[in-house]
Design a protein around this motif. Structure first.
Motif, PDB file in Angstrom:
ATOM      1  N   HIS A  76      -9.400 -12.691  -1.565  1.00 30.07           N
ATOM      2  CA  HIS A  76      -8.329 -12.142  -0.739  1.00 30.07           C
ATOM      3  C   HIS A  76      -6.977 -12.470  -1.339  1.00 30.07           C
ATOM      4  N   ILE A  77      -6.840 -12.264  -2.631  1.00 30.56           N
ATOM      5  CA  ILE A  77      -5.551 -12.507  -3.277  1.00 30.56           C
ATOM      6  C   ILE A  77      -4.528 -11.505  -2.734  1.00 30.56           C
ATOM      7  N   TYR A  78      -3.371 -12.004  -2.388  1.00 30.90           N
ATOM      8  CA  TYR A  78      -2.298 -11.202  -1.806  1.00 30.90           C
ATOM      9  C   TYR A  78      -1.930 -10.051  -2.729  1.00 30.90           C
ATOM     10  N   THR A  79      -1.913  -8.825  -2.175  1.00 36.99           N
ATOM     11  CA  THR A  79      -1.636  -7.641  -2.988  1.00 36.99           C
ATOM     12  C   THR A  79      -0.180  -7.221  -2.949  1.00 36.99           C
ATOM     13  N   GLY A  80       0.573  -7.664  -1.935  1.00 36.25           N
ATOM     14  CA  GLY A  80       1.980  -7.297  -1.843  1.00 36.25           C
ATOM     15  C   GLY A  80       2.242  -6.023  -1.071  1.00 36.25           C
ATOM     16  N   GLU A  81       1.200  -5.364  -0.617  1.00 36.97           N
ATOM     17  CA  GLU A  81       1.394  -4.130   0.165  1.00 36.97           C
ATOM     18  C   GLU A  81       0.396  -4.046   1.306  1.00 36.97           C
ATOM     19  N   LEU A  82       0.739  -3.238   2.295  1.00 33.24           N
ATOM     20  CA  LEU A  82      -0.108  -3.045   3.486  1.00 33.24           C
ATOM     21  C   LEU A  82       0.004  -1.591   3.919  1.00 33.24           C
ATOM     22  N   THR A  83      -1.115  -0.974   4.207  1.00 35.45           N
ATOM     23  CA  THR A  83      -1.125   0.418   4.665  1.00 35.45           C
ATOM     24  C   THR A  83      -1.300   0.467   6.185  1.00 35.45           C
ATOM     25  N   LEU A  84      -0.397   1.195   6.853  1.00 36.85           N
ATOM     26  CA  LEU A  84      -0.460   1.348   8.305  1.00 36.85           C
ATOM     27  C   LEU A  84      -0.443   2.834   8.658  1.00 36.85           C
ATOM     28  N   TYR A  85      -1.175   3.182   9.703  1.00 41.23           N
ATOM     29  CA  TYR A  85      -1.209   4.567  10.190  1.00 41.23           C
ATOM     30  C   TYR A  85      -0.389   4.638  11.476  1.00 41.23           C
ATOM     31  N   LEU A  86       0.682   5.452  11.431  1.00 46.33           N
ATOM     32  CA  LEU A  86       1.640   5.518  12.533  1.00 46.33           C
ATOM     33  C   LEU A  86       1.655   6.908  13.144  1.00 46.33           C
ATOM     34  N   ASN A  87       2.167   6.980  14.379  1.00 47.49           N
ATOM     35  CA  ASN A  87       2.324   8.300  14.982  1.00 47.49           C
ATOM     36  C   ASN A  87       3.528   9.006  14.367  1.00 47.49           C
ATOM     37  N   THR A  88       3.591  10.294  14.543  1.00 48.42           N
ATOM     38  CA  THR A  88       4.608  11.127  13.892  1.00 48.42           C
ATOM     39  C   THR A  88       6.022  10.738  14.301  1.00 48.42           C
ATOM     40  N   ASP A  89       6.209  10.342  15.588  1.00 50.15           N
ATOM     41  CA  ASP A  89       7.547   9.972  16.061  1.00 50.15           C
ATOM     42  C   ASP A  89       8.101   8.783  15.286  1.00 50.15           C
ATOM     43  N   LEU A  90       7.261   7.778  15.040  1.00 49.56           N
ATOM     44  CA  LEU A  90       7.714   6.609  14.289  1.00 49.56           C
ATOM     45  C   LEU A  90       8.074   6.975  12.849  1.00 49.56           C
ATOM     46  N   LEU A  91       7.247   7.827  12.245  1.00 48.06           N
ATOM     47  CA  LEU A  91       7.545   8.257  10.880  1.00 48.06           C
ATOM     48  C   LEU A  91       8.864   9.015  10.814  1.00 48.06           C
ATOM     49  N   ASN A  92       9.092   9.916  11.777  1.00 46.71           N
ATOM     50  CA  ASN A  92      10.340  10.684  11.792  1.00 46.71           C
ATOM     51  C   ASN A  92      11.545   9.768  11.996  1.00 46.71           C
TER      52      ASN A  92
ATOM     53  N   ILE B  19       3.560  -7.446  -6.256  1.00 44.79           N
ATOM     54  CA  ILE B  19       2.797  -6.205  -6.089  1.00 44.79           C
ATOM     55  C   ILE B  19       1.625  -6.209  -7.058  1.00 44.79           C
ATOM     56  N   LYS B  20       0.522  -5.682  -6.596  1.00 43.44           N
ATOM     57  CA  LYS B  20      -0.655  -5.507  -7.442  1.00 43.44           C
ATOM     58  C   LYS B  20      -0.720  -4.058  -7.898  1.00 43.44           C
ATOM     59  N   LEU B  21      -0.682  -3.842  -9.209  1.00 39.68           N
ATOM     60  CA  LEU B  21      -0.798  -2.497  -9.772  1.00 39.68           C
ATOM     61  C   LEU B  21      -2.289  -2.163  -9.910  1.00 39.68           C
ATOM     62  N   VAL B  22      -2.684  -1.024  -9.385  1.00 37.65           N
ATOM     63  CA  VAL B  22      -4.115  -0.725  -9.296  1.00 37.65           C
ATOM     64  C   VAL B  22      -4.561   0.439 -10.178  1.00 37.65           C
ATOM     65  N   LYS B  23      -3.640   1.315 -10.544  1.00 39.06           N
ATOM     66  CA  LYS B  23      -4.035   2.510 -11.280  1.00 39.06           C
ATOM     67  C   LYS B  23      -3.602   2.405 -12.741  1.00 39.06           C
ATOM     68  N   GLY B  24      -4.549   2.553 -13.646  1.00 36.79           N
ATOM     69  CA  GLY B  24      -4.235   2.520 -15.069  1.00 36.79           C
ATOM     70  C   GLY B  24      -3.552   3.796 -15.511  1.00 36.79           C
ATOM     71  N   GLU B  25      -2.479   3.651 -16.298  1.00 36.07           N
ATOM     72  CA  GLU B  25      -1.713   4.813 -16.768  1.00 36.07           C
ATOM     73  C   GLU B  25      -1.636   4.876 -18.285  1.00 36.07           C
ATOM     74  N   ARG B  26      -2.314   3.954 -18.989  1.00 37.05           N
ATOM     75  CA  ARG B  26      -2.249   3.938 -20.453  1.00 37.05           C
ATOM     76  C   ARG B  26      -2.931   5.172 -21.028  1.00 37.05           C
ATOM     77  N   SER B  27      -4.157   5.414 -20.568  1.00 36.61           N
ATOM     78  CA  SER B  27      -4.897   6.608 -20.972  1.00 36.61           C
ATOM     79  C   SER B  27      -6.134   6.703 -20.099  1.00 36.61           C
ATOM     80  N   GLY B  28      -6.750   7.874 -20.109  1.00 37.42           N
ATOM     81  CA  GLY B  28      -7.985   8.029 -19.347  1.00 37.42           C
ATOM     82  C   GLY B  28      -9.072   7.099 -19.846  1.00 37.42           C
ATOM     83  N   LEU B  29      -9.154   6.917 -21.159  1.00 42.15           N
ATOM     84  CA  LEU B  29     -10.155   6.023 -21.739  1.00 42.15           C
ATOM     85  C   LEU B  29      -9.917   4.581 -21.313  1.00 42.15           C
TER      86      LEU B  29
END
Length: 442
Positions: free
Chosen positions: A157-173, A424-434
């Motif tokens: 459970h190493i800290y990733t630096g981000e959290l995803t939350l699902y909010l209602n539309t009013d809060l997002l607006n 922040i934890k970087l999760v997606k590789g962008e160097r190349s597909g390989l």
């Protein structure tokens, strides 16, 4: 009922204070362990430092009693140096050679057999960070455990630096309109300063937003910077945008980045450092350093002056600088760096005793640093400096470190609730597909 813990040498060399980690139980150090510690105390690295620390610690305990008897410890336990269980009678048919590991196993086995003959015999547990020693112990019918007290986190459970939350539309607006939201409106969840919040529509639409928690942990606010173009580098995913936010903020002097190979850690940090050093003039110098830890067999001594010796170790840094400066010809980068004079590429070997003010400091491959080494580095940071520690905790070349007890993990976990730090934890590789496929499946 109390237990008997027999310590392997690597436990003491990893954490000299490990003898105090076993509560009110008996800690046994075989005599052969002292011999191994003695053979390491002349090393001029972290292992040598810990060996000397262990020696002095045990010497101080000697003042309270005889080491081959039970010496009381401050935590309620007792310590004993075991001298009388080096007989190989129980192991000679299984492990023929009298190696140091086998002698430690013999101590544990003989103690276990002794305890079994007693009416209220205690459990004997061998503690080692060596996987094969634990395997051998299991084959002999001994209890064996890894030493886990040095881990910053107990599970994955190493800290990733981000959290995803699902909010209602009013809060997002409302977040789009005002640029901030109170955290009490989002969720009954602990938040950390400078933690990124990815807000998505609970109804499943494509609406989303990224915010960052303020220093006091009361509100989530919009990101400060528009990361369109920084030295020719544009963020290719959300986590890279978050990384740029941390790297460019003046009020966050400590940044930690973790991620697999190819996620862009070094490139993003160098681009942000060059922008703030060369273009904006916020710092006098960009200092880039990394520990000298070989992958595979060491090449041995290298010819030439200091900079020539360092070049093979620092080549990954120069590769990224060549990309940022868009150099084409051999020697062109060296000429640029010599002309600028504000970029310094250094080995961490030379950082002790320095004071580093008004510099943008990048420490690459920080997962190969111990807790003591990373403390030494952070205490070198002077006034108006910013330091970036980055690496991949899953790629460790140090013999006594793992994903959970290395210096990089130690810093990000200890500083996650501090307002001056961001991670922040970087999760997606962008160097190349390989490169991304290799990081995922190999």
């Amino acid at each position: 009922m109390s237990k008997i813990y027999v310590l392997d040498t690597n436990v003491l060399l990893q954490d000299p204070h490990s003898i105090f980690s076993f509560e009110d139980n008996e800690v046994v150090i075989p005599a052969v362990v002292l011999e191994e510690v003695d053979s390491k105390k002349r090393y001029m690295d972290e292992i040598g430092r810990n060996a000397r620390h262990v020696s002095k610690l045990i010497d101080r305990l000697r003042e309270t009693g005889r080491l081959h008897e039970r010496i009381p410890l401050e935590n309620g336990g007792v310590l004993r140096i075991e001298l009388n269980h080096r007989s190989f009678h129980q192991l000679q048919e299984i492990f023929v050679e009298k190696t140091n590991d086998n002698r430690i196993l013999a101590v544990a086995k003989n103690l276990s057999l002794e305890e079994q003959t007693k009416e209220n015999g205690r459990a004997v547990i061998l503690v080692s960070k060596d996987t094969l020693v634990r395997v051998k112990a299991d084959a002999l019918g001994l209890q064996a455990e890894d030493f886990l007290s040095d881990r910053v986190v107990e599970v994955d459970h190493i800290y990733t630096g981000e959290l995803t939350l699902y909010l209602n539309t009013d809060l997002l607006n409302r977040f789009y309109e005002k640029g901030e939201l109170s955290l009490s409106e989002l969720a009954n969840h602990p938040f950390y300063p400078n933690q990124f919040i990815v807000m998505k529509d609970a109804l499943g639409t494509s609406s989303s937003a990224i915010g960052i928690v303020d220093h006091i942990g009361k509100k989530v606010k919009k990101l400060v910077f528009n990361h369109d173009h920084i030295w020719g580098i544009r963020p290719r995913n959300a986590q890279q945008s978050m990384a740029f936010e941390l790297l460019l903020r003046d009020d966050i002097p400590l940044v930690t980045l973790i991620g697999k190979a190819g996620t862009g850690k070094t490139l993003l940090a160098l681009a942000a450092g060059l922008l703030q050093t060369e273009d904006l003039g916020k710092f006098k110098k960009l200092l880039v350093a990394r520990p000298i830890v070989p992958v595979g067999k060491d090449l041995g001594y290298l010819p030439g002056e200091k900079q020539e010796k360092l070049r093979p170790w620092m080549q990954p840094i120069f590769d990224n600088l060549e990309y940022l400066f868009n150099t084409k010809k051999p020697g062109e980068l060296d000429a640029i760096l010599a002309g600028m004079g504000s970029i310094e590429v250094e080995a961490l070997t030379y950082i002790r005793g320095r004071s580093i003010p008004e510099q943008y400091i990048i420490i690459d491959e920080a997962q190969n640093l111990t807790k003591h080494e990373v403390k030494t580095i952070l205490t070198r940071v002077g006034d108006r400096s910013k330091i970036v520690l980055m690496g991949d905790p899953e790629q460790i070349d140090h013999p006594y470190l793992d994903e959970y007890n290395n210096g990089l993990t130690y810093v990000l976990e200890k500083f996650k609730d501090q307002k001056i730090a961001g991670h922040i934890k970087l999760v997606k590789g962008e160097r190349s597909g390989l490169a991304q496929l290799a990081a995922d499946i190999l």
